[in-house]
Write an enzyme that holds these catalytic residues in place. Structure first.
Site, PDB file in Angstrom:
ATOM      1  CB  VAL A   1       5.634   1.609  -6.421  1.00  0.00           C
ATOM      2  CG1 VAL A   1       4.337   1.154  -7.102  1.00  0.00           C
ATOM      3  CG2 VAL A   1       5.589   1.263  -4.929  1.00  0.00           C
TER       4      VAL A   1
ATOM      5  CE  LYS B   1      -1.018   2.254   3.724  1.00  0.00           C
ATOM      6  NZ  LYS B   1       0.053   1.341   4.149  1.00  0.00           N
TER       7      LYS B   1
ATOM      8  CG  ASP C   1       1.598   4.080   5.658  1.00  0.00           C
ATOM      9  OD1 ASP C   1       1.737   4.656   4.571  1.00  0.00           O
ATOM     10  OD2 ASP C   1       1.160   2.920   5.761  1.00  0.00           O
TER      11      ASP C   1
HETATM   12  N1  LIG Z   1       6.695   0.838  -1.402  1.00  0.00           N
HETATM   13  C1  LIG Z   1       5.482   0.383  -1.117  1.00  0.00           C
HETATM   14  O1  LIG Z   1       5.316  -0.756  -0.679  1.00  0.00           O
HETATM   15  C2  LIG Z   1       4.280   1.247  -1.323  1.00  0.00           C
HETATM   16  C3  LIG Z   1       3.007   0.664  -1.212  1.00  0.00           C
HETATM   17  C4  LIG Z   1       1.871   1.445  -1.399  1.00  0.00           C
HETATM   18  C5  LIG Z   1       2.005   2.789  -1.693  1.00  0.00           C
HETATM   19  N2  LIG Z   1       3.256   3.333  -1.794  1.00  0.00           N
HETATM   20  C6  LIG Z   1       3.329   4.752  -2.119  1.00  0.00           C
HETATM   21  O2  LIG Z   1       3.820   4.881  -3.437  1.00  0.00           O
HETATM   22  C7  LIG Z   1       4.610   6.066  -3.534  1.00  0.00           C
HETATM   23  C8  LIG Z   1       6.011   5.704  -3.999  1.00  0.00           C
HETATM   24  O3  LIG Z   1       6.563   4.793  -3.060  1.00  0.00           O
HETATM   25  P1  LIG Z   1       7.979   4.075  -3.346  1.00  0.00           P
HETATM   26  O4  LIG Z   1       8.107   3.046  -2.292  1.00  0.00           O
HETATM   27  O5  LIG Z   1       8.095   3.679  -4.761  1.00  0.00           O
HETATM   28  O6  LIG Z   1       8.959   5.277  -3.008  1.00  0.00           O
HETATM   29  P2  LIG Z   1      10.480   5.468  -3.471  1.00  0.00           P
HETATM   30  O7  LIG Z   1      11.101   6.392  -2.499  1.00  0.00           O
HETATM   31  O8  LIG Z   1      11.126   4.153  -3.731  1.00  0.00           O
HETATM   32  O9  LIG Z   1      10.295   6.197  -4.884  1.00  0.00           O
HETATM   33  C9  LIG Z   1       9.972   7.546  -5.012  1.00  0.00           C
HETATM   34  C10 LIG Z   1      10.775   8.086  -6.179  1.00  0.00           C
HETATM   35  O10 LIG Z   1      10.375   9.406  -6.466  1.00  0.00           O
HETATM   36  C11 LIG Z   1      11.524  10.131  -6.842  1.00  0.00           C
HETATM   37  N3  LIG Z   1      11.336  11.565  -6.702  1.00  0.00           N
HETATM   38  C12 LIG Z   1      11.359  12.308  -5.574  1.00  0.00           C
HETATM   39  N4  LIG Z   1      11.130  13.614  -5.860  1.00  0.00           N
HETATM   40  C13 LIG Z   1      10.965  13.676  -7.186  1.00  0.00           C
HETATM   41  C14 LIG Z   1      10.744  14.750  -8.103  1.00  0.00           C
HETATM   42  N5  LIG Z   1      10.630  16.002  -7.663  1.00  0.00           N
HETATM   43  N6  LIG Z   1      10.614  14.468  -9.418  1.00  0.00           N
HETATM   44  C15 LIG Z   1      10.731  13.205  -9.858  1.00  0.00           C
HETATM   45  N7  LIG Z   1      10.951  12.142  -9.052  1.00  0.00           N
HETATM   46  C16 LIG Z   1      11.077  12.387  -7.725  1.00  0.00           C
HETATM   47  C17 LIG Z   1      12.608   9.589  -5.922  1.00  0.00           C
HETATM   48  O11 LIG Z   1      13.887   9.850  -6.451  1.00  0.00           O
HETATM   49  C18 LIG Z   1      12.270   8.107  -5.886  1.00  0.00           C
HETATM   50  O12 LIG Z   1      12.940   7.376  -6.879  1.00  0.00           O
HETATM   51  C19 LIG Z   1       4.535   6.733  -2.163  1.00  0.00           C
HETATM   52  O13 LIG Z   1       3.451   7.619  -2.148  1.00  0.00           O
HETATM   53  C20 LIG Z   1       4.258   5.552  -1.240  1.00  0.00           C
HETATM   54  O14 LIG Z   1       3.616   5.938  -0.041  1.00  0.00           O
HETATM   55  C21 LIG Z   1       4.387   2.597  -1.631  1.00  0.00           C
HETATM   56  N1  LIG Z   2       5.094   1.721   4.097  1.00  0.00           N
HETATM   57  C1  LIG Z   2       3.847   1.108   3.753  1.00  0.00           C
HETATM   58  C2  LIG Z   2       3.814   0.788   2.278  1.00  0.00           C
HETATM   59  C3  LIG Z   2       2.470   0.308   1.810  1.00  0.00           C
HETATM   60  O1  LIG Z   2       1.532   1.329   1.827  1.00  0.00           O
HETATM   61  C4  LIG Z   2       3.659  -0.142   4.575  1.00  0.00           C
HETATM   62  O2  LIG Z   2       4.613  -0.590   5.213  1.00  0.00           O
HETATM   63  O3  LIG Z   2       2.555  -0.660   4.610  1.00  0.00           O
END
Ligand SMILES: NC(=O)c1ccc[n+]([C@@H]2O[C@H](COP(=O)([O-])OP(=O)(O)OC[C@H]3O[C@@H](n4cnc5c(N)ncnc54)[C@H](O)[C@@H]3O)[C@@H](O)[C@H]2O)c1
Ligand SMILES: N[C@@H](CCO)C(=O)O
Ligand code: NA
Length: 431
Positions: free
Chosen positions: A15, A203, A199
């Site tokens: 994201v 939510k 998850d």
């Molecule tokens: N991927 C989705 O579809 C989605 C949708 C809604 C919400 N989210 C939420 O958004 C957030 C991020 O999700 P994502 O899918 O991008 O995860 P991701 O694992 O792709 O990215 C997380 C990043 O944070 C970095 N990180 C970890 N520890 C760290 C630290 N101490 N300092 C700096 N960076 C650090 C990791 O290296 C990684 O690149 C989560 O809370 C997730 O639940 C994700």
């Molecule tokens: N892992 C979550 C990302 C979105 O919050 C899902 O599959 O819906």
């Protein structure tokens, strides 16, 4: 144009990288919308040397230091509770607004973060935390703040919906589909958060809190995932022209004496194929909101994935930046109702029970007796001959979940029952 709004980005994965891309590519347009440039002050990543694609002068491995620096808004896209909780509290206490998609953190420490935001007058926005791109939390918090919400129900986890849709349509296996969901960026870092329902439960807690002006935490939500769903369950659903979805269901329960409580649960549900949620495939999400005056509303769209989720993050960031430019903050959330959470056992549900039973006289009577003993009323029975056994499917009327569970347990012990093939809750009327 006002002075730049300085933003710290924590985390640059699925994201976060999309947020950075849009902030850079659309900087002029976003500045015009906000009335001030949105300036990226720094990007905290775990390993700066692993990000040649990002502007190198912005990278740091020290997220804590970046939060403490001269920034107005902290956008957190790392996930998990520690150490993120401490950083976001520090930011809010110092009056810096926070935008996050971290449902795990919010569903446990939402009250603490919200109180810190109220105390300092900062914004706390988290539209990305529930149902990805779909505008759902702002409508609950703002547009529906004058109505009385009775129910919020829907598909809020893209990964499990992707898996269940594939199992239903192609008969694909659970493990291979989960791998695909991970590859597409839908799954959490630990996919057990998705498949075991954590998850969706997080939510549901956020939705119930906003809808019912109360504090519901993830621990308050009854949670069952999809790991136990197998081909028999899918086949049992098909026999009744139904399909299986993992639903989050949050309800305002009004007792006979007028006292109110909240029921919040996540579990697999059989719904009729004619139900609008049955057509929600892949990683899409859909949520129904039923409110007293508004009636039924439906929110539908992409619930997961980098670009869709970044849309929700950027919307929040623009809102927080506009508030900075205007010198105020956005509407706060309210938890004044403080409704208690009703235990799952007391929550009215309906069951679909599929049994392999001996084909001899009196079998149905014994099974019906087990339902009667627990005061559970049967809505439909269907029997199918299959060699020496008969497949029996029973659908109940609404009854307390504990009574339904006890009935199924008793039936499983009857000599005439060879196997309890599938037990699942049902929602929606057959057309
Ligand atoms: N991927 C989705 O579809 C989605 C949708 C809604 C919400 N989210 C939420 O958004 C957030 C991020 O999700 P994502 O899918 O991008 O995860 P991701 O694992 O792709 O990215 C997380 C990043 O944070 C970095 N990180 C970890 N520890 C760290 C630290 N101490 N300092 C700096 N960076 C650090 C990791 O290296 C990684 O690149 C989560 O809370 C997730 O639940 C994700
Ligand atoms: N892992 C979550 C990302 C979105 O919050 C899902 O599959 O819906
Ligand atoms: Na959303």
């Amino acid at each position: 144009m006002s002075d730049p709004v300085r933003v710290a980005l924590l985390g640059c994965g699925t994201v976060g990288s999309e947020v950075v891309r849009r902030l850079i590519e659309d900087s002029e347009e976003l500045a015009a919308r906000v009335g001030a440039p949105i300036e990226i002050a720094g990007i905290a990543v775990r390993r700066p040397d692993k990000h040649p694609e990002l502007p190198q002068h912005l990278l740091t491995a020290d997220a804590g230091e970046l939060v403490e620096s001269d920034v107005d808004v902290v956008v957190e896209l790392i996930g998990g509770i520690d150490p993120v909780r401490g950083w976001l509290l520090t930011a809010l206490r110092k009056g810096k607004s926070v935008v996050t998609g971290n449902k795990a953190l919010l569903s446990e420490y939402g009250a603490e973060l919200s109180e810190a935001a109220d105390a300092s007058g900062a914004d706390l926005y988290y539209e990305a935390a529930v149902a990805g791109a779909i505008p759902l939390l702002r409508p609950l918090r703002e547009s529906l703040a004058g109505d009385r919400i009775m129910r919020v129900m829907g598909i809020v986890n893209g990964t499990t919906n992707f898996i269940l849709s594939a199992m239903d349509s192609t008969g694909a296996g659970y493990a291979e589909t989960l791998d695909e969901a991970t590859r597409l960026g839908y799954a959490e870092a630990d996919p057990s958060a998705d498949v075991d329902g954590y998850d969706a439960a997080a939510k549901a807690a956020i939705l119930a809190s906003l809808a019912f002006h109360s504090r519901v935490t993830a621990a308050d939500v009854h949670r069952e995932g999809i790991a136990g769903i197998n081909a028999s369950d899918i086949a049992a659903a098909k026999l009744f022209n139904r399909t299986v979805k993992l639903l989050a269901i949050c309800e305002r329960v009004v007792a006979d004496d007028g006292t109110e409580s909240v029921s919040a649960r996540v579990h697999p549900v059989m719904i009729p194929r004619s139900h609008q949620l049955a057509g929600v495939g892949g990683a899409f999400n859909a949520v129904y909101v039923e409110a007293e005056a508004a009636g039924e509303l439906m929110f539908y769209g992409q619930g997961a994935g980098g670009a869709p989720t970044a849309s929700a993050v950027l919307g929040d960031l623009v809102a927080a930046a506009r508030n900075r430019v205007a010198g105020g903050r956005g509407p706060r959330e309210s938890a004044h109702a403080a409704l208690p959470v009703r235990p799952m056992g007391q929550t009215p549900t309906r069951y679909h029970v599929s049994l392999d039973v001996a084909d001899r006289p009196g079998v149905l009577a014994q099974i019906a007796q087990a339902f009667a003993v627990h005061d559970v009323s049967i809505a439909a029975v269907r029997q199918r001959d299959r060699l020496s056994t008969a497949s029996l499917v029973i659908v109940t009327h609404l009854a307390p979940d504990a009574a339904l569970r006890a009935t199924v347990e008793q039936i499983g012990k009857l000599d005439v029952v060879r196997e309890v093939v599938s037990v699942m809750r049902v929602e929606g009327e057959d057309s």
